[in-house]
Design an enzyme around this catalytic site. Structure first.
Site, mmCIF file in Angstrom:
data_model
loop_
_atom_site.group_PDB
_atom_site.id
_atom_site.type_symbol
_atom_site.label_atom_id
_atom_site.label_comp_id
_atom_site.label_asym_id
_atom_site.label_seq_id
_atom_site.Cartn_x
_atom_site.Cartn_y
_atom_site.Cartn_z
ATOM 1 N N GLN A 176 0.848 -1.205 0.000
ATOM 2 C CA GLN A 176 0.000 0.000 0.000
ATOM 3 C C GLN A 176 0.882 1.255 0.000
ATOM 4 O O GLN A 176 1.042 1.912 1.037
ATOM 5 C CB GLN A 176 -0.899 0.014 1.235
ATOM 6 N N ASP A 178 2.206 4.937 -0.073
ATOM 7 C CA ASP A 178 1.559 6.208 0.309
ATOM 8 C C ASP A 178 1.588 7.195 -0.854
ATOM 9 O O ASP A 178 2.626 7.347 -1.519
ATOM 10 C CB ASP A 178 2.300 6.852 1.492
ATOM 11 N N ARG A 206 -15.948 8.468 5.031
ATOM 12 C CA ARG A 206 -15.004 8.283 6.128
ATOM 13 C C ARG A 206 -13.622 8.515 5.537
ATOM 14 O O ARG A 206 -13.278 7.954 4.492
ATOM 15 C CB ARG A 206 -15.117 6.850 6.644
ATOM 16 N N ASP A 208 -10.128 7.676 5.691
ATOM 17 C CA ASP A 208 -9.307 6.629 6.290
ATOM 18 C C ASP A 208 -7.895 7.148 6.593
ATOM 19 O O ASP A 208 -7.318 7.877 5.788
ATOM 20 C CB ASP A 208 -9.228 5.456 5.283
ATOM 21 N N TYR A 212 -1.814 10.731 8.489
ATOM 22 C CA TYR A 212 -0.490 10.424 7.937
ATOM 23 C C TYR A 212 -0.269 10.988 6.534
ATOM 24 O O TYR A 212 0.692 10.626 5.859
ATOM 25 C CB TYR A 212 -0.291 8.895 7.888
ATOM 26 N N LEU A 213 -1.179 11.855 6.073
ATOM 27 C CA LEU A 213 -1.158 12.234 4.655
ATOM 28 C C LEU A 213 0.160 12.891 4.231
ATOM 29 O O LEU A 213 0.761 12.523 3.234
ATOM 30 C CB LEU A 213 -2.325 13.183 4.332
ATOM 31 N N GLU A 250 -10.945 9.303 10.455
ATOM 32 C CA GLU A 250 -10.385 8.182 11.210
ATOM 33 C C GLU A 250 -8.977 8.584 11.638
ATOM 34 O O GLU A 250 -8.025 8.460 10.882
ATOM 35 C CB GLU A 250 -10.322 6.904 10.366
ATOM 36 N N HIS A 315 -14.443 -3.233 12.154
ATOM 37 C CA HIS A 315 -13.824 -4.275 11.334
ATOM 38 C C HIS A 315 -12.355 -4.493 11.658
ATOM 39 O O HIS A 315 -11.738 -5.414 11.135
ATOM 40 C CB HIS A 315 -13.985 -3.908 9.852
HETATM 41 C C1 BGC Z 1 -8.645 0.690 8.244
HETATM 42 C C2 BGC Z 1 -7.974 -0.642 8.231
HETATM 43 C C3 BGC Z 1 -6.928 -0.653 7.136
HETATM 44 C C4 BGC Z 1 -5.968 0.548 7.283
HETATM 45 C C5 BGC Z 1 -5.105 0.730 6.097
HETATM 46 C C6 BGC Z 1 -7.485 1.605 8.594
HETATM 47 O O1 BGC Z 1 -7.654 2.660 9.247
HETATM 48 O O2 BGC Z 1 -9.670 0.778 9.191
HETATM 49 O O3 BGC Z 1 -8.889 -1.681 8.068
HETATM 50 O O4 BGC Z 1 -6.187 -1.834 7.214
HETATM 51 O O5 BGC Z 1 -6.694 1.720 7.443
HETATM 52 O O6 BGC Z 1 -5.866 1.196 5.024
#
Ligand code: BGC
Length: 552
Positions: A176, A178, A206, A208, A212-213, A250, A315
Site C-alpha cells: 500500500q 503512500d 469516512r 481513512d 499520515y497524509l 479516522e 472491522h
Molecule cells: C482501516 C484498516 C486498514 C488501514 C489501512 C485503517 O484505518 O480501518 O482496516 O487496514 O486503514 O488502510
C-alpha cells in the site's frame, strides 16, 4: 422533548445512528459466495427495521483485497465481485428512498501497488510528475523514527521497488504505497474522486488513516499542519456542493490531536472518539467508573457543528495504540488471555465474545454507547450477538458472513459452502445455527429486539446527540451517573458497572422537585427531594430517566 432529527437537516449526522456494513459480508444476491450490492439492497428493509439511519459502506472498489479493499486499484468503479456501478446506484436510491444516508470511504493515504498510478510511477523517470504521485527515496534513512502501524507484519515503512530502483514509503502494508500530497496533481485526482461519488449522491465519506497524509523529515509524520491544510482543502471542496455532506475522520490519536481534525469547523464534521472505546471495556472489567469519566472529561470541546463518532467494535482490532502501557497490559490480560486473539497493538474480537457472551454486559455497553455525547456506530452482526474466529488470520475473524438463518451458509448465500469468501461462525455458542436474524426475529426477548427498541428510543431524544454531559460523583465508584442536557431537555443516566447489585446515592439537590420518568417503561419514579436520591441497580443494570420539571 421528543424531536427526532430528520434526514433533511444538514446536520443530520448529529442525530444519526450509523451502521457499519461490509458489502462482501452482508448478503449474497447472485449466489457466487460473496456479498454484493444486489444483496445489500435486498436487506435494506432489515436495516430500516433495526432503526439505523445511515450506512457506512466499507471499501467496495476494485482491489487485490490484500487489505480487505483498503488497497484500492481504481477509485471510480465497483469491485466486480460486489456488482456494477448500476447495482450501486440502485442500492443508493433504494437507501435514500427509505430515508437512509449512505457514506463511503475515501482511502487516500495510500493506494494498492496494483493501482495504475503506482504502476506508471515505478516506470516513470525520477523527478517526473508521474513518479512523484508516491513518496520515493534512495535509502531507508528518510523519516527515521516514524512508528510502524502493522507491527506484526511490517519491519519498515520503506520497501524496495526493483522496477523503480528506489524505496517507496508506506505507513501500512508494503503493498500500500503512500500517495504524495506535496504533488498538486495528486490533490487534483483526489478531488475528482470526491466529485465522482458526490455527483452520484453519496452523503459523505469516512477519511481513512487521515493523520499520515503529509510527511516531513524529523517529525512523527502524524498530524502535521500540512496534513490539516489538505483536509481543509477537501472540506472546502465538499462544501461547494452545498450543506448536508459529511466527512468522518479516522484519526487514531490522543484526544488533543484528534480534536484538531475538526479545525474551526472547517475540517471534518465528525471524528471517531478512539480514547473512550477501550476505557468503556476497562471500566466494566475494573468495576470502576474512573477510566470512563477521565476519558470523557479529557475530551476537549469541539465546534458546535461537529460531532464525535462513538463505537464499541468495528472491522479492525480493538486498538490499544493510544492507551498507556499499563492500560494495554490490563486490557490484554482482561480481554485476550488467548494470545491468538491479539494482533498488532490490539485485540481481534467481536463484542459478544469479548464480554463472554454476557447479555447484561452487551446491553450495558450499548446503553453507554447510545447515551454518551456523540453519534453511535453499530458494527454489522453485533446487533444479534455474532461471534468471531480468531484463527482466520489478520482481522478476518470479525468479518465473517452475516448470519440470517439456520439454513445452509447461514442464509447468507445459496452457493456451494466451499465457494464462500469466508467460513461462517460454526461453534456451539455463536454458530449460525443458534445465532441468526430469523431466530431472533421470532423471539421477543432476543438481543435484536432489544437493540431495535433502544435505537428507536435513542432516536426520539435529540438531547443524546446534541446535549452536554455532566457527571455526578456518587460515593460508590461502581456507579456511573450523568446528566445529558440540551436547552430545557434533561436526562439522567445511571449505570452499574459491576456484576453484582449496587446501591447509588445521587446528589441531585439542584433538581429538587423534578420527577424522573424511566424511559423504557415510561414509569414515573418518586420526585427528587432535598436528600440524596437513592436507587438500587441490578448487575450491569442501567436506567435512563427523563427528568420532568416540577408541575410539568
Ligand atoms: C482501516 C484498516 C486498514 C488501514 C489501512 C485503517 O484505518 O480501518 O482496516 O487496514 O486503514 O488502510
Amino acid at each position: 422533548m421528543r424531536r427526532a432529527g430528520t434526514s433533511h437537516d444538514p446536520r443530520w449526522y448529529k442525530d444519526a445512528v450509523i451502521y457499519e456494513v461490509p458489502v462482501k459480508s452482508f448478503y449474497d444476491g447472485n449466489g457466487d459466495g460473496i456479498g454484493d450490492f444486489i444483496g445489500l439492497e435486498q436487506k435494506l428493509d432489515y436495516l430500516q427495521k433495526l432503526g439505523v439511519t445511515c450506512l457506512w459502506v466499507l471499501p467496495f472498489f476494485p482491489s487485490p483485497l490484500r487489505d480487505d479493499g483498503y488497497d484500492i486499484a481504481d477509485y471510480c468503479t465497483i469491485n466486480p465481485s460486489y456488482g456494477t456501478i448500476e447495482d450501486f446506484k440502485r442500492f443508493l436510491k433504494a437507501a435514500h428512498d427509505r430515508g437512509l444516508k449512505v457514506i463511503g470511504e475515501l482511502v487516500v493515504n495510500h493506494t494498492s501497488d496494483q493501482h495504475p498510478w503506482f504502476q506508471r510511477a515505478r516506470h516513470a523517470p525520477p523527478g517526473s510528475p508521474e513518479r512523484d504521485y508516491y513518496v520515493w527515496s534512495d535509502t531507508e534513512e528518510l523519516y527515521q523514527g516514524v512508528r510502524i502501524i502493522f507491527v506484526d507484519t511490517e519491519r519498515s515503512n520503506w520497501t524496495w521497488d526493483p522496477v523503480a530502483k528506489a524505496y517507496y514509503y508506506h505507513r501500512f502494508f508494503h503493498h500500500q504505497p503512500d500517495l504524495n500530497f506535496d504533488n498538486p496533481a495528486v490533490m487534483k485526482e483526489i478531488l475528482s474522486v470526491l466529485d465522482y461519488w458526490l455527483d452520484m449522491g453519496v452523503d459523505g465519506f469516512r477519511l481513512d488513516a487521515v493523520p499520515y497524509l503529509v510527511k516531513r523529515d524529523g517529525t512523527s509524520c502524524e498530524n502535521l499542519p500540512e496534513t490539516h491544510a489538505v483536509i481543509k482543502a477537501i472540506r472546502a471542496h465538499v462544501d461547494l456542493r452545498g450543506p448536508g455532506k459529511m466527512l468522518l475522520a479516522e484519526a487514531n490519536q490522543l484526544p488533543v490531536d484528534v480534536r484538531e481534525y475538526f479545525g474551526d469547523g472547517d475540517e471534518c464534521h465528525m471524528a471517531y472518539h478512539f480514547p473512550v472505546m477501550p476505557r468503556l471495556f476497562m471500566g466494566i472489567h475494573l468495576e470502576d467508573r474512573q477510566p470512563i469519566v477521565d476519558a470523557i472529561e479529557q475530551t476537549p470541546p469541539i465546534p458546535e457543528s461537529c460531532q464525535w463518532a462513538l463505537f464499541l467494535r468495528n472491522h479492525d482490532e480493538l486498538t490499544l495504540e493510544m492507551v498507556t502501557d499499563e492500560e494495554r497490559d490490563y486490557m490484554y490480560l482482561a480481554y485476550s488471555q488467548d494470545p491468538q486473539a491479539r494482533i498488532n497493538a490490539g485485540i481481534r474480537r467481536r463484542l459478544a465474545p469479548l464480554v463472554g457472551n454476557d447479555r447484561r454486559q452487551i446491553e450495558l455497553l450499548h446503553g453507554l454507547l447510545f447515551s454518551f455525547p456523540g453519534t453511535p456506530i453499530v458494527y454489522y452482526g453485533d446487533e444479534i450477538g455474532m461471534g468471531d474466529n480468531v484463527y482466520l488470520g489478520d482481522r478476518n475473524g470479525v468479518r465473517t458472513p452475516m448470519q440470517w438463518t439456520s439454513d445452509r451458509n447461514g442464509g447468507f448465500s445459496r452457493a456451494d459452502p466451499a465457494r464462500l469468501y469466508s467460513p461462517l461462525i460454526m461453534d456451539h455458542v455463536y454458530g449460525y445455527q443458534s445465532v441468526n436474524v430469523e431466530a431472533e426475529e421470532s423471539d421477543t426477548a432476543s438481543l435484536l429486539y432489544w437493540m431495535r427498541n433502544m435505537i428507536r428510543l435513542r432516536r426520539l431524544f435529540t438531547v443524546f446527540g446534541r446535549g452536554t454531559i455532566e457527571f455526578l460523583a456518587p460515593s460508590n465508584r461502581r456507579v456511573l451517573a450523568y446528566l445529558r442536557r440540551c436547552k430545557d431537555d434533561l436526562i439522567l443516566c445511571v449505570a452499574n458497572l459491576a456484576g453484582s447489585v449496587q446501591p447509588a446515592e445521587l446528589d441531585l439537590g439542584a433538581l429538587n422537585g423534578y420527577v424522573p420518568v424511566e424511559m423504557l417503561g415510561y414509569t414515573e419514579f418518586p420526585a427528587i427531594g432535598e436528600l440524596p436520591y437513592f436507587l438500587t441497580l441490578g448487575p450491569y443494570g442501567f436506567y435512563w430517566f427523563e427528568l420532568q420539571r416540577p408541575g410539568a
